[in-house]
Motif scaffolding. Structure first.
Motif, short mmCIF file in Angstrom:
data_model
loop_
_atom_site.label_atom_id
_atom_site.label_comp_id
_atom_site.label_asym_id
_atom_site.label_seq_id
_atom_site.Cartn_x
_atom_site.Cartn_y
_atom_site.Cartn_z
N GLY A 60 -22.05 -55.29 15.98
CA GLY A 60 -21.22 -54.20 16.49
C GLY A 60 -21.12 -53.07 15.49
N ASN A 61 -20.25 -52.12 15.77
CA ASN A 61 -20.06 -50.99 14.88
C ASN A 61 -19.24 -51.39 13.66
N TYR A 62 -19.54 -50.78 12.53
CA TYR A 62 -18.77 -51.03 11.31
C TYR A 62 -18.68 -49.73 10.52
N ALA A 63 -17.66 -49.66 9.66
CA ALA A 63 -17.40 -48.46 8.87
C ALA A 63 -17.70 -48.73 7.40
N MET A 64 -18.25 -47.71 6.72
CA MET A 64 -18.57 -47.82 5.30
C MET A 64 -17.79 -46.76 4.52
N TYR A 65 -17.17 -47.22 3.42
CA TYR A 65 -16.41 -46.33 2.55
C TYR A 65 -16.82 -46.59 1.10
N ASN A 110 -25.13 -48.13 14.37
CA ASN A 110 -23.80 -48.74 14.43
C ASN A 110 -23.05 -48.65 13.11
N ALA A 111 -23.57 -47.89 12.12
CA ALA A 111 -22.90 -47.72 10.83
C ALA A 111 -22.25 -46.34 10.78
N LEU A 112 -20.95 -46.29 10.53
CA LEU A 112 -20.21 -45.04 10.48
C LEU A 112 -19.92 -44.66 9.03
N ASP A 113 -20.13 -43.39 8.73
CA ASP A 113 -19.98 -42.87 7.37
C ASP A 113 -18.57 -42.30 7.19
N HIS A 114 -17.71 -43.04 6.48
CA HIS A 114 -16.34 -42.62 6.17
C HIS A 114 -15.62 -42.07 7.42
N PRO A 115 -15.49 -42.88 8.46
CA PRO A 115 -14.85 -42.40 9.69
C PRO A 115 -13.34 -42.22 9.51
N SER A 116 -12.76 -41.38 10.36
CA SER A 116 -11.33 -41.14 10.37
C SER A 116 -10.63 -42.23 11.18
N ILE A 117 -9.31 -42.17 11.22
CA ILE A 117 -8.54 -43.12 12.02
C ILE A 117 -8.91 -43.00 13.49
N ALA A 118 -9.09 -41.76 13.96
CA ALA A 118 -9.47 -41.54 15.36
C ALA A 118 -10.84 -42.16 15.66
N ASP A 119 -11.78 -42.03 14.72
CA ASP A 119 -13.12 -42.61 14.92
C ASP A 119 -13.05 -44.13 14.92
N LEU A 120 -12.22 -44.70 14.06
CA LEU A 120 -12.05 -46.16 14.04
C LEU A 120 -11.52 -46.66 15.37
N LYS A 121 -10.56 -45.95 15.91
CA LYS A 121 -9.95 -46.35 17.19
C LYS A 121 -10.92 -46.18 18.34
N GLN A 122 -11.64 -45.07 18.36
CA GLN A 122 -12.57 -44.78 19.46
C GLN A 122 -13.72 -45.77 19.49
N ARG A 124 -13.66 -48.78 18.16
CA ARG A 124 -13.12 -50.14 18.07
C ARG A 124 -13.72 -50.88 16.86
N ILE A 125 -13.63 -50.24 15.72
CA ILE A 125 -14.17 -50.80 14.48
C ILE A 125 -13.32 -51.99 14.03
N LYS A 126 -13.98 -53.12 13.78
CA LYS A 126 -13.29 -54.30 13.28
C LYS A 126 -13.73 -54.69 11.87
N ASN A 127 -14.91 -54.19 11.47
CA ASN A 127 -15.45 -54.54 10.15
C ASN A 127 -15.48 -53.30 9.26
N ILE A 128 -14.83 -53.41 8.11
CA ILE A 128 -14.79 -52.35 7.12
C ILE A 128 -15.61 -52.80 5.91
N LEU A 129 -16.53 -51.95 5.47
CA LEU A 129 -17.37 -52.26 4.32
C LEU A 129 -17.03 -51.31 3.18
N LEU A 130 -16.51 -51.85 2.08
CA LEU A 130 -16.18 -51.06 0.90
C LEU A 130 -17.26 -51.28 -0.15
N ILE A 131 -17.88 -50.20 -0.63
CA ILE A 131 -19.01 -50.30 -1.57
C ILE A 131 -18.60 -49.78 -2.93
N ASP A 132 -18.90 -50.56 -3.95
CA ASP A 132 -18.65 -50.18 -5.34
C ASP A 132 -19.86 -50.61 -6.17
#
Length: 418
Positions: A60-65, A110-122, A124-132
Motif C-alpha cells: 500500500g501507500n507509505y510516507a517517507m520523512y 506508492n511512496a509519498l515524499d514528506h506528505p502533509s496531514i491532509a495527504d496522509l488522510k486522503q 489512508r497512510i498507515k506506514n511511516i518511514l523515518l530515514i536517518d
C-alpha cells in the motif's frame, strides 16, 4: 565501508600537522584511532538506502520523512497540517536524505515524499518511514517522533493503532531502540491495546553494542579512551562524542557528533585544531580516502614520529613485534602494518634489519634532535667548594701514599697484618 591505511596517514601533511598537536608518545595511539574509523561514501549510502527500501516490501501507500533536528517543543506541522518549512541553509546529512527520498518517490508510485496531514488522510497512510544516516544517542529520532505527535489528527491515529513507524538508519547502537521508545510520548504498559513499542520498528545495516568498545576500537581501546580524555580543551560531553557513544562511522556527506571530539571539535581560540572542522570532511580528506598513497621518501622529513620510533628500536636491537607494541603503547596489528610499510619503503629488509637507507634515516633524525639543555639552577662554582681532599677521611692506601718513601714501604707491609 573504507578505512585509512598507514600509507595514507603517512602521506598526509594535514594529518601530520594534526598529530603534531599531541605529545610524541601519544601520536601512535592517535594513529591507531584513525585506522579504526570507517568511512561511508555518498554512493555507498545511496546504494544501501535503495537496497533497504526494496527489502522492506511496503504494501500500500507509505510516507517517507527525513529525520532532522527541530527546535525544542516545536511541532513538525504548521496550523494547516503542512510540514514546517526547512531553513534555507544546509542541514547537513538531511540534505542527502531529502534528495534520496525525492528520487525514490518518483520511481515508486506508492511512496509519498514528506506528505502533509491532509495527504496522509486522503491516501489512508498507515506506514511511516523515518530515514536517518546514523543514530547515536537516539535523542534526535525521539524528538522528531514527538514533534509529529504534536498534531491532534496524527496523535489520534497513533493512539488508535492506525499508524506504524519504521526507523531506517545505516547504523545505530543496540541500546538506542529502547531509549527512543522510552522517550516517545505514550504508554507501553502491557494492558494497553496498542503499546508504543509495538508501533515502532527499527531497521539498520550496522548495529553495535555501545559498551563493547574492543570490537570497534581494538583490544587497546583503553589507550584510545585515555587519549580522548587527555585533551582538556574539548568539553566533557564531546570527549567520547555526543551521548558517550564513541562511534567510529563517518559519512562523506556528514560527520556525526557521536565520534570522539578530538576529531571534529574546533577550539574557538584555535588552541586545538580539529582534523574534521565544522563536522565535515575536507576535500583533501575525501581525496585521501580514495587514493592509494604510498610512502617512498628517503628523507627523515617524510617519515612520521611513529616510524622514526620504530626504526630507532630496531637499530637498538629490539625486533620482537610484541615488545615494540608495548614500548609504543599501540596494537600489535598496527606494529605489523608498520613493519610491512617499512619493508616496502626500503627501510628494513625481510629479516627486519635496517637497510642502508634505514640507517641513514635513523642517523638523520637522531642528529637533528635538539640536545637537552643542562639545568644550571643548582650550579655551584668550583671556587666555592672546600678542598674535598682535606675534608674527607683517607683510606689506608691513600694515607700510605702520603707518607715518606721510607715509611711507605713499612706501612704497606703492615696492611697485611689486619
Amino acid at each position: 565501508m573504507k578505512q585509512l591505511t598507514l600509507n595514507q596517514i603517512e602521506s598526509s601533511d594535514e594529518i601530520k600537522k594534526w598529530l603534531g598537536q599531541l605529545p610524541v608518545d601519544k601520536q601512535p595511539i592517535a594513529t591507531q584511532l584513525l585506522t579504526r574509523l570507517r568511512f561511508v561514501s555518498r554512493d555507498g549510502y545511496a546504494q544501501w538506502f535503495n537496497s533497504a527500501l526494496n527489502s522492506l516490501s511496503m504494501t500500500g501507500n507509505y510516507a517517507m520523512y527525513s529525520v532532522r533536528k527541530l527546535p525544542k517543543n516545536t511541532p513538525l506541522w504548521d496550523r494547516s497540517g503542512a510540514i514546517q518549512l526547512r531553513p534555507g541553509t544546509s542541514q547537513g546529512s538531511e540534505d542527502l536524505v531529502y534528495s534520496l527520498i525525492s528520487n525514490a518517490s518518483r520511481r515508486t508510485q506508492n511512496a509519498l515524499d514528506h506528505p502533509s496531514i491532509a495527504d496522509l488522510k486522503q491516501n489512508r497512510i498507515k506506514n511511516i518511514l523515518l530515514i536517518d544516516d546514523s543514530i547515536g544517542s537516539g535523542d534526535r529520532v525521539a524528538s522528531f517522533i514527538n514533534a509529529m505527535l504534536q498534531h491532534d489528527s496524527f496523535l489520534s491515529w497513533w493512539s488508535l493503532g492506525l499508524m506504524h513507524i519504521t526507523v531506517l538508519s545505516y547504523a545505530r547502537p543496540a541500546g538506542a531502540q529502547a531509549k527512543i521508545i522510552d522517550q516517545v510520548k505514550g504508554s507501553d504498559h502491557g494492558k494497553r491495546v496498542y503499546p508504543k513499542s509495538e508501533k515502532i520498528t527499527f531497521n539498520s545495516h550496522f548495529v553495535f553494542n555501545q559498551e563493547e568498545l574492543s570490537k570497534r576500537w581494538g583490544d587497546n581501546y583503553q589507550s584510545i579512551l585515555d587519549l580522548c580524555y587527555s585533551i582538556k580543551l574539548i568539553p566533557k560531553w564531546a570527549l567520547r562524542g555526543y551521548g558517550r557513544v564513541m562511534g567510529n562511522i563517518i559519512f562523506e556527506h556528514s560527520v556525526p557528533n557521536n565520534i570522539p571530539g578530538l576529531l571534529w571539535f574546533q577550539d574557538r581560540q584555535n588552541r586545538w585544531n580539529a582534523l574534521l572542522p565544522e563536522r565535515a570532511l575536507p576535500d583533501w580528506f575525501i581525496l585521501l580516502i580514495n587514493s592509494n598513497a604510498c610512502i617512498v621518501s628517503n628523507s627523515s622529513r617524510g617519515v612520521s614520529e611513529q616510524m622514526q620510533a620504530l626504526l630507532t628500536l630496531i637499530k637498538k636491537g629490539v625486533k620482537n613485534t610484541t615488545i615494540i607494541a608495548h614500548r609504543l603503547n599501540c596494537e600489535h596489528k598496527l606494529i605489523l602494518a608498520y613493519f610491512d610499510m617499512a619493508e616496502k619503503s626500503g627501510f628494513i629488509n625481510q629479516n627486519h634489519r635496517l637497510t642502508k637507507v634505514g640507517y641513514e634515516l635513523v642517523f638523520k633524525f637522531t642528529r637533528n634532535k635538539k640536545l637537552e639543555k643542562r639545568n644550571r639552577k643548582l650550579y655551584i662554582p668550583t671556587s666555592w667548594c672546600a678542598d674535598s681532599t682535606s675534608n674527607q677521611p683517607q683510606t689506608l692506601l691513600q694515607k700510605a701514599s702520603n707518607d715518606s718513601s721510607n715509611d711507605q714501604e713499612e706501612f704497606a707491609d703492615s696492611i697485611w697484618d689486619f
